[in-house]
Design an enzyme around this catalytic site. Sequence first.
Site, PDB file in Angstrom:
ATOM      1  N   SER A 199       0.492   1.658  -0.571  1.00  0.00           N
ATOM      2  CA  SER A 199      -0.657   1.875   0.307  1.00  0.00           C
ATOM      3  C   SER A 199       0.096   3.050   1.510  1.00  0.00           C
ATOM      4  CB  SER A 199      -0.898   0.715   1.156  1.00  0.00           C
ATOM      5  OG  SER A 199       0.260   0.316   1.866  1.00  0.00           O
ATOM      6  N   ASP A 200       1.103   2.940   1.957  1.00  0.00           N
ATOM      7  CA  ASP A 200       1.733   3.754   2.887  1.00  0.00           C
ATOM      8  C   ASP A 200       1.686   5.262   2.468  1.00  0.00           C
ATOM      9  OD1 ASP A 200       2.916   1.431   2.232  1.00  0.00           O
ATOM     10  OD2 ASP A 200       4.657   1.751   3.438  1.00  0.00           O
ATOM     11  N   ALA A 201       1.895   5.602   0.967  1.00  0.00           N
ATOM     12  CA  ALA A 201       1.535   7.114   0.497  1.00  0.00           C
ATOM     13  C   ALA A 201       0.326   7.597   1.268  1.00  0.00           C
ATOM     14  CB  ALA A 201       1.686   7.030  -0.669  1.00  0.00           C
TER      15      ALA A 201
END
Length: 365
Positions: free
Chosen positions: A155-157
């Site tokens: 998700s952080d991407a």
Amino acid sequence: MKKILFLLLAVICCGLHAQQPFSSGMNKEDIAKVCNAVAEWQINHQSEVKHHPLDWTNGALYRGMTEWGKVSGNKFCYDFVYAIGEKYNWNMWDNVYHADDICVGQAFIEMYRKLNDKRMLQPVLERAYYVASHPSKAPLQKTDAIGTSERWSWSDALFMAPPVYAALYTITGDRIYLDYLDTEYKACVDSLYDKEEHLFYRDNKRISLREKNGSKQFWGRGNGWVFAGIPLLLQTLPKDHPTYDYYLNIYKEMASAIVQCQDKNGSWHASMLDPDSYPSPENSASGFFVYGLGWGVNQGILKDRKYKKAARKGWKALKSYVHEDGMLGYVQPVSAAPEQVTQNMTEVYGVGAFLMAGIEMLKMK
């Protein structure tokens, strides 16, 4: 027994913050004072940071510094990022496909926009073009040896890379950046977005996990990264772009879910749906949630009064955890899942999130 001790520690730490070193007022002077103090503390302590200067952790910090520099006129923030860029010739970190390793490009693009020096743009432009024109064919799975780093499999991407591709489109007009952005972003959403809870799993390995209270595991910071990344897209993409509304709808759905997860003091926790197991605030998540909510309020996108109330309440909570010397506390260290957080934990990306939150508070009427 361990949980009881941690709860007691949290209560004691909250008591320590009863005497807040910075005013809880919402006027511009108070907001600028605490943001400048937090930025100054980080700049003065940057030599102690263990992460490589081109690491994603610092990428989030640099974006916050450049944005705060624009709004506040704080020249030291720009000088700080400029010195890093010059030292490394405005290059990225090693892995060409990894979303984390292009994150510093966000700040370098902003420096280019300010100073119009093509040296600041060329490395990130070349890397992004290569990736967009040679997209990885590996499976988008965190469990795949290649896809875990070559695809946006976590998700952080969605904070790290997408703003770079959107910005490069606006600078160059080349649709290849938008086409790659749309394709890769949608694939990540299809993999990790829970359409019932309107929150993101950190990666596909965690979809089956459950917290102690039986809820699904939605990591606070992971969702903070996603939520903060969407305004960076929406303020860059043309509104008539075919997928503009796609990003806008995810943003609105997340905003509603995020507000429901805010605690009575205004903070968010390491676990979105099980705050009792992680009782301390988590300020890298909280900072980006305040930023994202504040931006939507200021743009007239989030019209319900609950959003403005949540953003202001969140900002007051964030300020209460800034130490007298300007250090921001209660920031979870580098991780990939919810963990316990303490008063004296700080991290560079928490500072970046805090500064971006302060910007929206400064703009809010």
